[in-house]
Design a protein around this motif. Structure first.
Motif, PDB file in Angstrom:
ATOM      1  N   TYR A 307       0.881  -1.217  -0.102  1.00 18.02           N
ATOM      2  CA  TYR A 307      -0.087   0.103   0.010  1.00 18.02           C
ATOM      3  C   TYR A 307       0.926   1.312  -0.039  1.00 18.02           C
ATOM      4  O   TYR A 307       0.662   2.099  -0.853  1.00 18.02           O
ATOM      5  N   GLU A 308       1.864   1.392   0.823  1.00 23.68           N
ATOM      6  CA  GLU A 308       2.676   2.633   0.997  1.00 23.68           C
ATOM      7  C   GLU A 308       3.678   2.763  -0.331  1.00 23.68           C
ATOM      8  O   GLU A 308       3.666   3.709  -0.420  1.00 23.68           O
ATOM      9  N   GLU A 309       4.183   1.880  -0.583  1.00 25.88           N
ATOM     10  CA  GLU A 309       5.276   1.720  -1.497  1.00 25.88           C
ATOM     11  C   GLU A 309       4.694   2.346  -2.822  1.00 25.88           C
ATOM     12  O   GLU A 309       5.063   2.839  -3.823  1.00 25.88           O
ATOM     13  N   GLY A 310       3.352   1.448  -3.137  1.00 26.45           N
ATOM     14  CA  GLY A 310       2.678   1.883  -4.221  1.00 26.45           C
ATOM     15  C   GLY A 310       2.179   3.283  -4.333  1.00 26.45           C
ATOM     16  O   GLY A 310       1.963   4.078  -5.321  1.00 26.45           O
ATOM     17  N   GLU A 311       1.503   3.595  -3.190  1.00 28.27           N
ATOM     18  CA  GLU A 311       1.234   5.226  -3.198  1.00 28.27           C
ATOM     19  C   GLU A 311       2.508   6.184  -3.291  1.00 28.27           C
ATOM     20  O   GLU A 311       2.342   7.274  -3.991  1.00 28.27           O
ATOM     21  N   ARG A 312       3.752   5.885  -2.886  1.00 23.18           N
ATOM     22  CA  ARG A 312       4.858   6.622  -3.125  1.00 23.18           C
ATOM     23  C   ARG A 312       5.225   6.680  -4.544  1.00 23.18           C
ATOM     24  O   ARG A 312       5.644   7.666  -5.164  1.00 23.18           O
ATOM     25  N   PHE A 313       5.092   5.440  -5.237  1.00 20.61           N
ATOM     26  CA  PHE A 313       5.352   5.330  -6.507  1.00 20.61           C
ATOM     27  C   PHE A 313       4.441   6.489  -7.486  1.00 20.61           C
ATOM     28  O   PHE A 313       5.020   7.212  -8.235  1.00 20.61           O
ATOM     29  N   ILE A 314       3.201   6.318  -6.992  1.00 20.58           N
ATOM     30  CA  ILE A 314       2.175   7.077  -7.913  1.00 20.58           C
ATOM     31  C   ILE A 314       2.494   8.592  -7.667  1.00 20.58           C
ATOM     32  O   ILE A 314       2.314   9.213  -8.683  1.00 20.58           O
ATOM     33  N   ASP A 315       2.815   9.060  -6.443  1.00 20.67           N
ATOM     34  CA  ASP A 315       3.150  10.335  -6.109  1.00 20.67           C
ATOM     35  C   ASP A 315       4.274  10.901  -6.975  1.00 20.67           C
ATOM     36  O   ASP A 315       4.345  11.814  -7.726  1.00 20.67           O
ATOM     37  N   ALA A 316       5.384   9.857  -6.898  1.00 19.49           N
ATOM     38  CA  ALA A 316       6.587  10.326  -7.697  1.00 19.49           C
ATOM     39  C   ALA A 316       6.366  10.509  -9.193  1.00 19.49           C
ATOM     40  O   ALA A 316       7.065  11.521  -9.876  1.00 19.49           O
ATOM     41  N   VAL A 317       5.666   9.470  -9.737  1.00 20.11           N
ATOM     42  CA  VAL A 317       5.333   9.570 -11.242  1.00 20.11           C
ATOM     43  C   VAL A 317       4.440  10.813 -11.592  1.00 20.11           C
ATOM     44  O   VAL A 317       4.887  11.527 -12.421  1.00 20.11           O
ATOM     45  N   GLU A 318       3.440  11.104 -10.762  1.00 17.10           N
ATOM     46  CA  GLU A 318       2.689  12.374 -10.825  1.00 17.10           C
ATOM     47  C   GLU A 318       3.499  13.489 -10.869  1.00 17.10           C
ATOM     48  O   GLU A 318       3.149  14.503 -11.447  1.00 17.10           O
ATOM     49  N   ALA A 319       4.412  13.531  -9.948  1.00 18.95           N
ATOM     50  CA  ALA A 319       5.224  14.769  -9.979  1.00 18.95           C
ATOM     51  C   ALA A 319       5.912  14.998 -11.121  1.00 18.95           C
ATOM     52  O   ALA A 319       6.266  16.189 -11.463  1.00 18.95           O
ATOM     53  N   VAL A 320       6.198  14.156 -11.868  1.00 21.32           N
ATOM     54  CA  VAL A 320       6.914  14.253 -13.228  1.00 21.32           C
ATOM     55  C   VAL A 320       5.836  14.523 -14.298  1.00 21.32           C
ATOM     56  O   VAL A 320       6.070  15.699 -15.282  1.00 21.32           O
ATOM     57  N   GLY A 321       5.052  13.713 -14.561  1.00 20.61           N
ATOM     58  CA  GLY A 321       4.478  13.962 -15.679  1.00 20.61           C
ATOM     59  C   GLY A 321       2.695  13.948 -15.430  1.00 20.61           C
ATOM     60  O   GLY A 321       2.076  13.774 -16.458  1.00 20.61           O
ATOM     61  N   GLY A 322       2.069  13.955 -14.205  1.00 23.06           N
ATOM     62  CA  GLY A 322       1.131  14.370 -14.024  1.00 23.06           C
ATOM     63  C   GLY A 322       0.108  12.864 -14.078  1.00 23.06           C
ATOM     64  O   GLY A 322       0.870  11.719 -14.410  1.00 23.06           O
ATOM     65  N   PRO A 323      -1.025  13.186 -13.970  1.00 20.94           N
ATOM     66  CA  PRO A 323      -2.009  11.882 -14.176  1.00 20.94           C
ATOM     67  C   PRO A 323      -1.601  11.066 -15.590  1.00 20.94           C
ATOM     68  O   PRO A 323      -1.889   9.949 -15.775  1.00 20.94           O
ATOM     69  N   GLU A 324      -1.530  11.981 -16.553  1.00 22.08           N
ATOM     70  CA  GLU A 324      -1.344  11.513 -18.032  1.00 22.08           C
ATOM     71  C   GLU A 324      -0.149  10.316 -18.231  1.00 22.08           C
ATOM     72  O   GLU A 324      -0.286   9.316 -18.584  1.00 22.08           O
ATOM     73  N   LEU A 325       0.773  10.708 -17.391  1.00 27.46           N
ATOM     74  CA  LEU A 325       2.109   9.692 -17.280  1.00 27.46           C
ATOM     75  C   LEU A 325       1.875   8.478 -16.605  1.00 27.46           C
ATOM     76  O   LEU A 325       2.129   7.271 -17.088  1.00 27.46           O
ATOM     77  N   LEU A 326       1.089   8.684 -15.553  1.00 24.38           N
ATOM     78  CA  LEU A 326       0.776   7.549 -14.808  1.00 24.38           C
ATOM     79  C   LEU A 326      -0.194   6.683 -15.321  1.00 24.38           C
ATOM     80  O   LEU A 326      -0.067   5.356 -15.123  1.00 24.38           O
ATOM     81  N   ALA A 327      -1.120   7.266 -16.183  1.00 20.58           N
ATOM     82  CA  ALA A 327      -1.969   6.419 -16.825  1.00 20.58           C
ATOM     83  C   ALA A 327      -1.708   5.369 -17.985  1.00 20.58           C
ATOM     84  O   ALA A 327      -2.003   4.301 -18.429  1.00 20.58           O
ATOM     85  N   ARG A 328       0.037   5.633 -18.016  1.00 22.86           N
ATOM     86  CA  ARG A 328       0.347   4.652 -19.061  1.00 22.86           C
ATOM     87  C   ARG A 328       0.814   3.260 -18.509  1.00 22.86           C
ATOM     88  O   ARG A 328       1.034   2.388 -19.176  1.00 22.86           O
ATOM     89  N   VAL A 329       0.629   3.142 -17.282  1.00 24.05           N
ATOM     90  CA  VAL A 329       0.864   1.672 -16.633  1.00 24.05           C
ATOM     91  C   VAL A 329      -0.242   1.015 -17.222  1.00 24.05           C
ATOM     92  O   VAL A 329      -0.210  -0.276 -17.117  1.00 24.05           O
ATOM     93  N   TRP A 330      -1.512   1.338 -17.633  1.00 24.54           N
ATOM     94  CA  TRP A 330      -2.588   0.563 -18.122  1.00 24.54           C
ATOM     95  C   TRP A 330      -2.601   0.211 -19.525  1.00 24.54           C
ATOM     96  O   TRP A 330      -3.417  -0.446 -20.012  1.00 24.54           O
ATOM     97  N   GLU A 331      -1.513   0.650 -20.070  1.00 23.00           N
ATOM     98  CA  GLU A 331      -1.218   0.491 -21.465  1.00 23.00           C
ATOM     99  C   GLU A 331      -1.140  -1.051 -22.013  1.00 23.00           C
ATOM    100  O   GLU A 331      -1.391  -1.596 -23.084  1.00 23.00           O
ATOM    101  N   GLY A 332      -0.426  -1.935 -21.063  1.00 26.74           N
ATOM    102  CA  GLY A 332      -0.287  -3.286 -21.360  1.00 26.74           C
ATOM    103  C   GLY A 332       0.843  -4.058 -20.165  1.00 26.74           C
ATOM    104  O   GLY A 332       1.457  -3.223 -19.635  1.00 26.74           O
ATOM    105  N   PRO A 333       0.933  -5.188 -20.195  1.00 23.05           N
ATOM    106  CA  PRO A 333       1.622  -5.581 -19.326  1.00 23.05           C
ATOM    107  C   PRO A 333       3.359  -5.361 -19.220  1.00 23.05           C
ATOM    108  O   PRO A 333       3.743  -5.221 -18.053  1.00 23.05           O
ATOM    109  N   ASP A 334       3.660  -4.836 -20.490  1.00 26.50           N
ATOM    110  CA  ASP A 334       4.933  -4.362 -20.532  1.00 26.50           C
ATOM    111  C   ASP A 334       5.297  -3.073 -20.033  1.00 26.50           C
ATOM    112  O   ASP A 334       6.346  -2.609 -19.541  1.00 26.50           O
TER     113      ASP A 334
END
Length: 365
Positions: A307-334
């Protein structure tokens, strides 16, 4: 071939453990289910608006008692673990020596152990949305958001939680998981493929367990907890399986962290007590003594860190590229982050968004 676990013994033992304490009146469970049905529908709309993930049809909410939760999870375990238990049963028929148990006795012992574990867990779980692998003749159990009524009511009374807020808060987390698995078309098959592939490759040779115990002892001498990254399964896994466990760990951390972040954001206005709920449940997770030993052994401590490490990952990614960059995690398994990338988000950013070189990306403390 006989199963290595006597599931009826497991059901009986878990049922007795789950019935500890005064039973919850049926009328209270019925009223709670009616409440959760309405709140789950509301929560699903809020999650879709927050995440953009559109689930496959409306969620079905069900309230059960602890014994009912045990029953559903035994059905899931029985099918999911079949590749492992069949191997163990076959190995047991070949084993001999003064310490070997007759297969029937071994099955009852294993059933008792599984039952004790599930019985204990049944007193802790509040809600659950899992990709249940149960038999086809129980299809009505698939794709259900389950809430364990006695546990929910107990917490509300013990801590004076406002029931409507607390139930909506719980529903938000569970329907976020449903949106992840039914709103991302490839997610369910990918997740189950990882889990099934890992379990199918488990070696039932007792010598592997002895080797794992030796590695655990060396880790303790080095000042590390050998159960930190997955409980007992992490100890007996091969190198190839540990790679799969890293992928599963990264995925679960992302999903759990995303569930918590979405729950907080979607419910920001509707759940004023969310911070108190979160703080109380966090303190509840930090139990010491025998319960803490058990959670380490079965890997639940690793799950709580997800829970905690996943939240920190999301915060860090969004700090760089916002929700748009985070949304790339749903593009595919790779596109999914591995476990090392969860812990070092800069690596995922460099891989997925070269235009953002990832320099200076850190997971907030």
């Amino acid at each position: 071939m006989a199963d290595a676990v006597d599931w009826e013994v497991a059901r009986s033992v878990a049922g007795r453990a789950a019935r500890r304490g005064a039973p919850t009146p049926a009328y209270e469970l019925r009223a709670l289910e009616a409440d959760f049905r309405a709140l789950t529908a509301r929560a699903e709309a809020m999650v879709t608006e927050e995440t953009g993930l559109v689930p496959d049809g409306p969620a079905r909410a069900r309230v059960t008692d602890r014994a009912g939760w045990v029953d559903v999870n035994i059905a899931s375990f029985q099918r999911l673990l079949r590749p492992v238990t069949e191997k163990l049963a076959e190995a047991a028929t070949r084993s001999s020596g003064p310490l070997s148990l007759p297969p029937a006795v071994s099955r009852r012992v294993a059933g008792t152990q599984v039952g004790l574990l599930l019985g204990w867990m049944s007193s802790r779980v509040l809600g659950q949305y899992d990709q249940l692998l149960i038999e086809d003749d129980r299809a009505d159990e698939q794709d259900v958001v389950v809430f364990v009524g006695p546990n929910v009511l107990d917490l509300e009374r013990r801590y004076g939680f406002p029931p409507h807020e607390f139930r909506l808060w719980l529903a938000l987390h569970e329907v976020t998981h449903r949106a992840q698995f039914t709103g991302v078309p490839w997610m369910r098959a990918h997740f189950l493929g990882l889990v099934e592939g890992t379990l199918a490759g488990i070696d039932p040779d007792p010598r592997r367990l002895l080797d794992a115990v030796g590695r655990a002892a060396r880790a303790v001498l080095a000042g590390r907890n050998p159960l930190d990254d997955g409980g007992l399964l992490g100890l007996v896994a091969t190198e190839e399986q540990r790679g799969a466990l890293d992928r599963i760990g990264g995925l679960m951390s992302l999903l759990e962290g995303h569930g918590d972040v979405t729950m907080d954001r979607a419910g920001a206005d509707a759940v004023p007590s969310a911070a108190r709920f979160s703080r109380t449940l966090h303190e509840r997770r930090q139990r010491r003594g025998p319960a803490r030993v058990l959670t380490s052994l079965i890997g639940l401590d690793a799950k709580l860190r997800q829970y905690e490490e996943g939240e920190r990952f999301i915060d860090a990614v969004e700090a760089v590229g916002g929700p748009e960059l985070l949304a790339r995690v749903w593009e595919g398994p790779d596109a999914l982050p591995s476990w090392p990338e969860i812990r070092d988000p800069e690596r995922w950013v460099r891989r997925m968004a070269p235009d953002h070189d990832g320099a200076g990306v850190t997971a907030p403390a």
